[in-house]
Design an enzyme around this catalytic site. Sequence first.
Site, PDB file in Angstrom:
ATOM      1  N   PRO D   2     -69.501  -6.011 -30.412  1.00 59.32           N
ATOM      2  CG  PRO D   2     -68.441  -7.060 -28.342  1.00 59.32           C
ATOM      3  CD  PRO D   2     -70.194  -6.891 -29.250  1.00 59.32           C
ATOM      4  CE1 TYR D   3     -64.194  -6.022 -38.107  1.00 59.68           C
ATOM      5  CE2 TYR D   3     -62.594  -4.572 -36.370  1.00 59.68           C
ATOM      6  CZ  TYR D   3     -63.346  -5.254 -37.892  1.00 59.68           C
ATOM      7  OH  TYR D   3     -62.293  -5.260 -38.685  1.00 59.68           O
TER       8      TYR D   3
END
Lengths: 70, 70, 70, 70, 70, 70
Positions: D2-3
């Site tokens: 994820p970011y």
Amino acid sequence: MPYVNIKITNEQVTSEQKARLIEGATQLLVEVLDKNPSTTLVVIDEVNTDNWGIGGRVVTELRAEAKTPP
Amino acid sequence: MPYVNIKITNEQVTSEQKARLIEGATQLLVEVLDKNPSTTLVVIDEVNTDNWGIGGRVVTELRAEAKTPP
Amino acid sequence: MPYVNIKITNEQVTSEQKARLIEGATQLLVEVLDKNPSTTLVVIDEVNTDNWGIGGRVVTELRAEAKTPP
Amino acid sequence: MPYVNIKITNEQVTSEQKARLIEGATQLLVEVLDKNPSTTLVVIDEVNTDNWGIGGRVVTELRAEAKTPP
Amino acid sequence: MPYVNIKITNEQVTSEQKARLIEGATQLLVEVLDKNPSTTLVVIDEVNTDNWGIGGRVVTELRAEAKTPP
Amino acid sequence: MPYVNIKITNEQVTSEQKARLIEGATQLLVEVLDKNPSTTLVVIDEVNTDNWGIGGRVVTELRAEAKTPP
């Protein structure tokens, strides 16, 4: 018309390197999708290592550890 | 509740101009979509001209060329 | 050359309203900063209300509560 | 993988607080979605109060008013 | 550790083309800045032409005009 | 007033999980920086695995390989 945003850590990136990133990203859009380069925007964000994390750790700390002999 | 992000080059933008961008963007969301201004966020990113490219070229170079007589 | 990103909830926004957002945001950059409209990009992200939160609550729930008589 | 991007105003945030944001956001993704922390990125953007608006007003002004007795 | 976000219009981009964008953008960061590819993220956003504007005009309209004989 | 953007792959994330991400991210900003939750926005982007790359590879392929016995 594409918009490319590149986020990297702020660690002595030169103007020449930024120019290569901008040229390369633009060229990539032209080659793969036949986009018009004249309206292709590339924005590079240089982020302080205090403000970037990976693996739940701050990059500033990771860089310091990498320089420390065991 | 909208979020507006405006990215512009960092070229002597005044506080008064930023205030007008923030006011204008918020007003636009109110007028077009009847959004609640009190939770409308506007964030302006000023990007160094070394970090912005168009047409595969760095803006710093484009600005320098524009000032150079042929 | 500016880039504007507008994030709103995905709630029956019409094509005509999106056109007004695009025109209005572009015009704002022209008026306040004398930017060139022909290279000004505006991108509208419509976000599912399940994916948007405010005050720690999901917008889908907030909308449902607003419709429920006490 | 994820970011996470956290945008906050630039108001004396300490390195220790940023470390807690990075650790907390990464932990959240691990707990809720069982994501791999080693490829989870967190980027914190600290935005000048002149460049942040809410309710159509610049935060710099809102902060000044909050300090001003009536 | 870099993060690259590519925004393009949603117009029949194939999986193979997306794979080339991802590979090319990652390679660019490796070549120019010697970044570690294994933690380099690339995210492609495909944006509906109704939601993208340039020159104050909606791309959907621009595409329609380009197909219309004078 | 903070804005948090969480980008994850679109892989059967439930509404309940999204609610936990929104609540958790908001709580994090309150605890670490004493931010006002009522104007804290959280936006979750779910990205198709065809549109997400890591290590120069498309996630769709990585997922397929992970399921394939050697």
